[in-house]
Design an enzyme around this catalytic site. Structure first.
Site, PDB file in Angstrom:
ATOM      1  CD  GLN A 180      -3.061  -0.860   2.211  1.00 19.90           C
ATOM      2  OE1 GLN A 180      -2.853  -1.381   3.292  1.00 19.90           O
ATOM      3  NE2 GLN A 180      -4.129  -0.123   1.965  1.00 19.90           N
ATOM      4  CB  CYS A 212      -9.318  -0.788   1.545  1.00 19.53           C
ATOM      5  SG  CYS A 212      -7.586  -1.090   1.119  1.00 19.53           S
ATOM      6  CG  LEU A 213      -5.785   2.944   5.015  1.00 19.57           C
ATOM      7  CD1 LEU A 213      -4.399   2.922   5.633  1.00 19.57           C
ATOM      8  CD2 LEU A 213      -6.613   4.090   5.573  1.00 19.57           C
ATOM      9  CD  GLU A 220      -3.858  -4.697   6.541  1.00 20.96           C
ATOM     10  OE1 GLU A 220      -3.264  -4.499   5.458  1.00 20.96           O
ATOM     11  OE2 GLU A 220      -4.683  -3.895   7.008  1.00 20.96           O
TER      12      GLU A 220
HETATM   13 NI    NI Z   1      -6.685  -2.280   2.815  1.00 19.63          NI
END
Ligand code: NI
Length: 179
Positions: free
Chosen positions: A54, A93-94, A137
């Site tokens: 990410q 989710c980021l 994750e």
């Molecule tokens: Ni995520």
């Protein structure tokens, strides 16, 4: 510590399987700095977890810090060894800001990992948000996003997007469900 730029779907690195961390990687300063940057980035973007891809790294590691955790959990080479039961959860989710989705996750999860010094960690039938974060994750590290688990496009919906950094809600301690 440095906040690194978030990768947003459908960035290729989020669709790619991560590379296993080797014992010698753990002793490298750049690797330990990556861990610290992941923690700082997780705080900045208000996540309860973050996977290395990410923020643009190919290594197989993630950080999880639940609202009740005093310290971030560093998980190197995390692997889910067993799952039991099913439940519906709402997840964010980021890497997909402003959205949430209803998906099926496991009731309980068994997992192994190493901490940042290479000591073994065991998650023995954990449940709740920790189980959800472990699945979310490790999925990231296998190139999978939660939207891949949607049973119908109707199960994805928009929510108000919070700003990053100190202007966002819950600065430095997130109670969001975004990973
Ligand atoms: Ni995520």
């Amino acid at each position: 510590m440095t906040v690194r730029p978030m990768q947003y779907l459908p960035a290729n690195i989020l669709l790619t399987k991560a590379i296993q961390v080797k014992p010698r990687d753990l002793t490298g300063r750049s690797f330990q700095r990556l861990i610290d940057d992941m923690v700082e980035s997780m705080y900045w973007y208000h996540g309860v977890g973050i996977a290395a891809n990410q923020i643009g790294s190919r290594y197989r590691l993630c950080i999880i810090q639940l609202p009740e955790d005093q310290e971030p959990r560093v998980l190197i080479n995390p692997r889910i060894t067993r799952r039991a039961g099913e439940r519906e959860v709402t997840e964010g989710c980021l890497s997909l800001p402003g959205h949430r989705g209803n998906i099926i996750r496991s009731e309980r999860v068994w997992a192994t990992a190493l901490d940042r010094h290479g000591a073994p960690l065991n998650f023995d039938g954990v449940d709740g948000l920790l189980a959800q974060a472990l699945e979310h994750e490790t999925d990231h590290l296998d190139g999978i996003a939660y939207i891949d688990h949607l049973r119908s496009p109707d199960d994805l919906f928009e929510v108000e997007r919070q700003p990053d950094g100190p202007e966002g809600d819950n600065w430095h301690r997130s109670d969001s469900t975004e990973d």
